[in-house]
Write a protein that holds these residues in place. Structure first.
Motif, short mmCIF file in Angstrom:
data_model
loop_
_atom_site.label_atom_id
_atom_site.label_comp_id
_atom_site.label_asym_id
_atom_site.label_seq_id
_atom_site.Cartn_x
_atom_site.Cartn_y
_atom_site.Cartn_z
N GLU A 1 0.50 6.78 1.09
CA GLU A 1 0.20 5.56 0.35
C GLU A 1 0.44 5.74 -1.15
N SER B 1 0.83 -1.21 0.00
CA SER B 1 0.00 0.00 0.00
C SER B 1 0.86 1.26 0.00
N LYS B 2 2.13 1.12 0.41
CA LYS B 2 3.08 2.23 0.37
C LYS B 2 4.29 1.80 -0.45
N CYS C 1 3.49 10.18 -5.88
CA CYS C 1 3.21 8.86 -5.31
C CYS C 1 2.48 7.92 -6.28
N ASP D 1 6.79 -0.39 1.19
CA ASP D 1 6.53 -1.83 1.26
C ASP D 1 7.33 -2.59 0.21
#
Length: 291
Positions: free
Chosen positions: A154, A139-140, A203, A143
């Motif tokens: 995120e 989700s990020k 992002c 990760d």
């Protein structure tokens, strides 16, 4: 009424009749569907109007599913699609007396877009599945061990609406036949909307046709599996199938095309039409030499 005014009125009527006859003699081909293909379809239609002024090709988008539905309902002559028709759609067409015929007009590499500040140049299909898949686990960006300047929250996961052939093909190629998209994706109406959002959002990650890549973003090299060499999205890797998310581009007709529709499709498949496909950023369906 004087004889001069009668002659003038008769001349006006004759001009009107000739104009009406000319208008009625012009054939209009309705062409609808894929947003991935809409720019290329408009270019093809515009150039064909110069080749054959007696034929007007009316192009509109709305997504592959929309075009296919219109073909099934008999409201278009040609449906553009960036995916194959499903078995369900074929059965629906046959139930209405339609016989869909598939025409491959080119190939596309479905590019993975990220912001220009993205630190890497590649990604694997398995990492894409972690990002896009329901309960995929990423989700990020952290990760996946990735740090992007200006991105602390995120991953902004950009997708397409579910009537899009691009959406359907990406789901099959990345998430598998039974895979599901994660919840909370930003579902854009068209490919340009995906590109515009990714360009402005550090992002973000998105996907769409190769023709929508700009100098203001990165199109990642994609590895079929983690640890394997990645392949860049190009017209050549789309044509030869080495890019992991390459696909054919289709036009569908009800039955074998005839008349002006056949002439138009034959022209699209000719060297002239294929060079327009190439100019629009897609791989031609065959090897052509374009000026």
């Amino acid at each position: 009424m004087t004889s001069r005014s009668m002659l003038r009125k008769l001349a006006v009527l004759m001009v009107g009749a000739l104009a009406a006859a000319g208008a009625s003699a012009r054939t209009e081909i309705q062409n609808k569907g894929s947003d991935t293909l809409v720019n290329a379809a408009q270019s093809l239609a515009e150039q064909y109007g110069k080749v054959n002024p007696k034929v007007a090709v009316a192009v509109s988008g709305g997504g592959s599913g929309t075009g296919i539905a219109a073909m099934i309902n008999g409201t278009v002559d040609i449906a553009n699609s960036s995916r194959k028709m499903s078995e369900k759609e074929i059965k629906e067409a046959q139930a209405k007396g339609r016989q869909p015929v598939e025409h491959i007009i080119g190939y596309d590499a479905l590019a993975i877009f990220v912001h220009k500040n993205f630190p890497g140049d590649s990604i694997s299909i398995s990492d894409l599945a972690k990002i896009y898949g329901r309960d995929g686990g990423a989700s990020k960006w952290s990760d996946l061990g990735i740090t992007i300047p200006g991105c602390k929250g995120e991953i902004v996961v950009v997708s397409r609406q579910n009537n899009s052939g691009t959406y359907a093909y990406f789901k099959e190629a990345v998430l598998g036949e039974k895979g599901k998209f994660r919840q909370g994706t930003l579902d854009m109406h068209g490919s340009k909307d995906v590109a515009d959002l990714v360009e402005k959002t550090p992002c973000a990650i998105g996907y769409s046709g190769l023709a929508y890549v700009t100098d203001h973003m990165k199109a990642l090299c994609v590895a079929p599996t983690a640890g394997k060499p990645c392949v860049k999205p190009t017209e050549q890797t789309a044509f030869d199938g080495t890019y992991p998310i390459a696909r054919p581009l289709f036009m569908y007709t009800n039955g074998e095309p005839a008349g002006e529709v056949k002439k138009y499709l034959d022209w699209i498949k000719s060297n002239t039409g294929q060079c327009i496909i190439e100019k629009e950023g897609y791989a031609p369906m065959k090897k052509v030499s374009c000026k």
